[in-house]
Design a protein around this motif. Structure first.
Motif, PDB file in Angstrom:
ATOM      1  N   VAL A 104       0.837  -1.200   0.000  1.00 30.26           N
ATOM      2  CA  VAL A 104       0.000   0.000   0.000  1.00 30.26           C
ATOM      3  C   VAL A 104       0.869   1.246   0.000  1.00 30.26           C
ATOM      4  CG1 VAL A 104      -1.517   1.389   1.464  1.00 30.26           C
ATOM      5  CG2 VAL A 104      -2.075  -0.993   1.009  1.00 30.26           C
ATOM      6  N   GLN A 107       2.039   1.902  -3.461  1.00 30.64           N
ATOM      7  CA  GLN A 107       0.986   2.442  -4.322  1.00 30.64           C
ATOM      8  C   GLN A 107       0.747   3.922  -4.040  1.00 30.64           C
ATOM      9  OE1 GLN A 107      -2.641  -0.007  -4.959  1.00 30.64           O
ATOM     10  NE2 GLN A 107      -1.648  -1.545  -3.656  1.00 30.64           N
ATOM     11  N   ALA A 112      -1.540   6.906  -5.711  1.00 33.46           N
ATOM     12  CA  ALA A 112      -2.858   6.326  -5.457  1.00 33.46           C
ATOM     13  C   ALA A 112      -3.603   7.146  -4.413  1.00 33.46           C
ATOM     14  CB  ALA A 112      -2.718   4.877  -4.994  1.00 33.46           C
ATOM     15  N   LYS A 116      -9.523   5.983  -1.284  1.00 32.32           N
ATOM     16  CA  LYS A 116     -10.018   4.914  -2.162  1.00 32.32           C
ATOM     17  C   LYS A 116      -9.397   3.571  -1.772  1.00 32.32           C
ATOM     18  CE  LYS A 116     -10.653   3.897  -7.099  1.00 32.32           C
ATOM     19  NZ  LYS A 116     -10.063   2.559  -7.125  1.00 32.32           N
ATOM     20  N   LEU A 117      -8.082   3.576  -1.512  1.00 31.82           N
ATOM     21  CA  LEU A 117      -7.421   2.341  -1.100  1.00 31.82           C
ATOM     22  C   LEU A 117      -7.954   1.858   0.253  1.00 31.82           C
ATOM     23  CD1 LEU A 117      -3.639   2.840  -2.036  1.00 31.82           C
ATOM     24  CD2 LEU A 117      -5.334   1.368  -3.145  1.00 31.82           C
ATOM     25  N   GLU A 120     -11.192   0.116  -0.167  1.00 35.97           N
ATOM     26  CA  GLU A 120     -11.057  -1.188  -0.823  1.00 35.97           C
ATOM     27  C   GLU A 120     -10.316  -2.215   0.036  1.00 35.97           C
ATOM     28  OE1 GLU A 120      -8.975  -0.201  -4.367  1.00 35.97           O
ATOM     29  OE2 GLU A 120     -10.713   0.728  -5.357  1.00 35.97           O
ATOM     30  N   LEU A 121      -9.304  -1.774   0.803  1.00 34.06           N
ATOM     31  CA  LEU A 121      -8.380  -2.732   1.402  1.00 34.06           C
ATOM     32  C   LEU A 121      -8.397  -2.831   2.928  1.00 34.06           C
ATOM     33  CD1 LEU A 121      -5.254  -1.892  -0.812  1.00 34.06           C
ATOM     34  CD2 LEU A 121      -6.911  -3.748  -1.146  1.00 34.06           C
TER      35      LEU A 121
END
Length: 238
Positions: A104, A107, A112, A116-117, A120-121
């Motif tokens: 992460v 990214q 990124a 948003k990450l 999602e994660l």
């Protein structure tokens, strides 16, 4: 609920009438208990009177101002995080969580979007809906490892992976501020409770100081009645 209360009141009145018919109110035990209940109700009445007299707008606002004056400025930060959970007793799971956090981080360095990450994660269920946003918090509200890193960041900065008892985190600081002072209306219930308790304590102490109290020796305990007094040594006869 209404039927239960009605049934209780019916039983209360019926049993009281039966006790009166037997003249149980004439016993010494009943009279002692009634005397105690009367004193307790009178005590509550004078405390209620003192409380009502003390709970003025002026007194409550003065208490609020005094509390505000004593409150020290405290820093708060607003941060987001992405969490990968790991059992401290499972080294393999810890290594896997660390690797996810490092991926992460990579990214994010490429541009990124953090929120948003996080959506999602992150393995923090409460953080998925709002992009890992933790809101504002003080240093003491977070575990030390997390707080130390979060409070060292500058707005917009992202941390390296951070290990805590919950797993591995990647943290982004959004903003900092001085903790706002709560408004009078927000803390009014606590102020009312404080002022009331203070007034009650003062009237109790004032009344006690003015009372004439005589402490007598304690009555013998039931066990003392079963223990014969020590024999007095006999005086030798000349």
């Amino acid at each position: 609920r209404d039927e239960y209360v009605l049934g209780f009141l019916i039983d209360l009145n019926a049993m009281a009438q039966a006790a009166e018919a037997e003249k149980l109110y004439e016993t010494d035990a009943f009279k002692r208990e009634m005397d105690f209940i009367r004193k307790r109700v009178l005590m509550q009445a004078i405390l209620t009177k003192a409380t009502k007299a003390a709970l003025t707008d002026e007194a409550m606002k003065q208490t609020y101002q005094e509390a505000v004056a004593q409150q020290k400025p405290e820093k708060e930060v607003r941060a987001r995080h992405i969490l990968f959970r790991a059992d401290p007793k499972d080294p393999a799971a810890g290594a896997a969580a660390e690797k996810k956090a490092q991926d992460v981080e990579a990214q994010l360095k490429k541009g990124a979007d953090f929120a948003k990450l996080a959506t999602e994660l992150t393995e923090d269920p409460s953080g998925k809906a709002d992009g890992g946003d933790l809101g504002f918090f003080t240093k003491e509200q977070m575990v030390p490892e997390f707080a130390e890193v979060a409070f060292e960041l500058k707005p917009g900065e992202v941390s390296k992976p951070v290990k805590t008892q919950f797993g591995w985190h990647v943290i982004k600081l959004e903003e900092t501020r001085e903790r706002p002072v709560p408004t009078f209306d927000e803390v009014k219930p606590q102020i009312e409770q404080f002022v009331a308790q203070k007034a009650q304590a003062e009237v109790v102490q004032k009344t006690r100081d003015a009372a004439k109290v005589e402490k007598t020796e304690a009555a013998p305990k039931p066990g003392d009645l079963l223990t014969p007094p020590a024999a007095t040594p006999a005086t030798p006869t000349p």
